[in-house]
Scaffold this active site. Structure first.
Site, PDB file in Angstrom:
ATOM      1  N   TYR A 199      -4.930  -2.124   0.527  1.00 48.00           N
ATOM      2  CA  TYR A 199      -4.283  -1.580  -0.648  1.00 48.00           C
ATOM      3  C   TYR A 199      -4.943  -1.070  -1.800  1.00 48.00           C
ATOM      4  O   TYR A 199      -4.638  -0.548  -2.711  1.00 48.00           O
ATOM      5  CB  TYR A 199      -3.208  -2.260  -1.176  1.00 48.00           C
ATOM      6  CG  TYR A 199      -2.036  -2.268  -0.109  1.00 48.00           C
ATOM      7  CD1 TYR A 199      -1.322  -1.065   0.737  1.00 48.00           C
ATOM      8  CD2 TYR A 199      -1.624  -3.870   0.575  1.00 48.00           C
ATOM      9  CE1 TYR A 199      -0.440  -1.467   1.758  1.00 48.00           C
ATOM     10  CE2 TYR A 199      -0.636  -3.618   1.785  1.00 48.00           C
ATOM     11  CZ  TYR A 199       0.000  -2.734   2.233  1.00 48.00           C
ATOM     12  OH  TYR A 199       0.954  -2.729   3.342  1.00 48.00           O
ATOM     13  N   HIS A 257       2.692   6.867   1.219  1.00 49.65           N
ATOM     14  CA  HIS A 257       1.982   5.579   1.400  1.00 49.65           C
ATOM     15  C   HIS A 257       0.524   5.428   1.066  1.00 49.65           C
ATOM     16  O   HIS A 257      -0.255   6.281   1.496  1.00 49.65           O
ATOM     17  CB  HIS A 257       2.306   5.210   3.090  1.00 49.65           C
ATOM     18  CG  HIS A 257       3.537   5.259   3.432  1.00 49.65           C
ATOM     19  ND1 HIS A 257       4.454   4.174   3.219  1.00 49.65           N
ATOM     20  CD2 HIS A 257       4.288   6.373   3.912  1.00 49.65           C
ATOM     21  CE1 HIS A 257       5.690   4.516   3.503  1.00 49.65           C
ATOM     22  NE2 HIS A 257       5.774   5.708   4.021  1.00 49.65           N
TER      23      HIS A 257
HETATM   24  O1  CA2 Z   1       0.913   1.819   2.448  1.00 47.08           O
HETATM   25  C1  CA2 Z   1       2.057   1.727   2.084  1.00 47.08           C
HETATM   26  O2  CA2 Z   1       1.831   2.384   0.748  1.00 47.08           O
HETATM   27  C2  CA2 Z   1       3.076   1.137   2.442  1.00 47.08           C
HETATM   28  O3  CA2 Z   1       4.288   1.648   2.091  1.00 47.08           O
HETATM   29  C3  CA2 Z   1       3.101  -0.409   1.644  1.00 47.08           C
HETATM   30  C4  CA2 Z   1       3.953  -1.392   2.308  1.00 47.08           C
HETATM   31  C5  CA2 Z   1       4.095  -1.325   4.137  1.00 47.08           C
HETATM   32  O4  CA2 Z   1       4.996  -2.261   4.119  1.00 47.08           O
HETATM   33  C6  CA2 Z   1       4.038   0.040   4.427  1.00 47.08           C
HETATM   34  O5  CA2 Z   1       4.059  -0.261   5.853  1.00 47.08           O
HETATM   35  C7  CA2 Z   1       3.001   0.836   4.230  1.00 47.08           C
HETATM   36  C8  CA2 Z   1       3.804  -2.806   1.833  1.00 47.08           C
HETATM   37  C9  CA2 Z   1       3.837  -2.939   0.488  1.00 47.08           C
HETATM   38  C10 CA2 Z   1       3.305  -4.126   0.268  1.00 47.08           C
HETATM   39  O6  CA2 Z   1       2.144  -4.226  -0.927  1.00 47.08           O
HETATM   40  C11 CA2 Z   1       1.335  -5.199  -1.156  1.00 47.08           C
HETATM   41  C12 CA2 Z   1       0.234  -4.856  -1.794  1.00 47.08           C
HETATM   42  C13 CA2 Z   1      -0.728  -5.642  -2.125  1.00 47.08           C
HETATM   43  C14 CA2 Z   1      -0.587  -7.152  -1.559  1.00 47.08           C
HETATM   44  C15 CA2 Z   1       0.473  -7.390  -0.835  1.00 47.08           C
HETATM   45  C16 CA2 Z   1       1.501  -6.465  -0.487  1.00 47.08           C
END
Ligand code: CA2
Length: 150
Positions: free
Chosen positions: A23, A101
């Site tokens: 991310y 995303h």
């Molecule tokens: O890629 C994306 O933006 C997602 O929407 C992010 C979601 C995931 O479940 C999707 O499949 C794709 C997860 C968000 C969690 O974000 C975090 C960021 C930093 C650390 C942990 C989680």
């Protein structure tokens, strides 16, 4: 002033604190600042929110429609892959929704390959990192300009 609502789903408050390989290192506050800058370039106002709760996200989609927002940029996080209720909320309003995303969901685990949002979104973007939010606002601005002309 026309307003774009940027809505973020569960766990996106953790951006920049862990999983940087997936991310990146930007925080959600950085994303908000970026979105504000891009929206400003198009003379669009910005409402930027994050919630870990499905119902709250649904209420915010309804609210954006009631307030006649010109568009919604939605990163529904994990609810993308599970939530028929968020899909129904998008289908029930006429505000264009751009699904975003940060990661490329199709290059990840199989359970992330299906989006309940995509079939009811005006457009979907994934894999551009946080640039995806700026691209989505630019896309919405183009859409709004084209619709004004028509
Ligand atoms: O890629 C994306 O933006 C997602 O929407 C992010 C979601 C995931 O479940 C999707 O499949 C794709 C997860 C968000 C969690 O974000 C975090 C960021 C930093 C650390 C942990 C989680």
């Amino acid at each position: 002033m026309p307003i774009v609502h940027v809505l973020n789903g569960p766990n996106l408050n953790l951006l920049g604190t862990r999983e940087p390989a997936t991310y990146g290192r930007a925080t959600l506050a950085d994303v908000e600042q970026r979105c504000r800058g891009v929206a400003g370039e198009h003379k669009l106002g910005l409402e930027f929110r994050q919630s870990n709760h499905e119902g709250e996200l649904i209420d915010w989609i309804h609210e954006a429609a009631a307030k006649k927002a010109v568009g919604i940029v939605l990163n529904a996080g994990g609810y993308t892959h599970t939530s028929v209720a968020i899909r129904d909320a998008i289908a029930a309003v006429s505000v264009p929704v751009v699904e975003v995303h940060i990661s490329n969901i199709f290059a990840r685990e199989g359970f992330r390959h299906h989006s309940h949002i995509a079939p009811v979104a005006r457009a979907s973007l994934c894999g551009f990192g946080i640039d995806g939010y700026a691209l989505a606002i630019n896309g919405l601005a183009a859409l709004i300009a084209a619709e004004r002309k028509a």
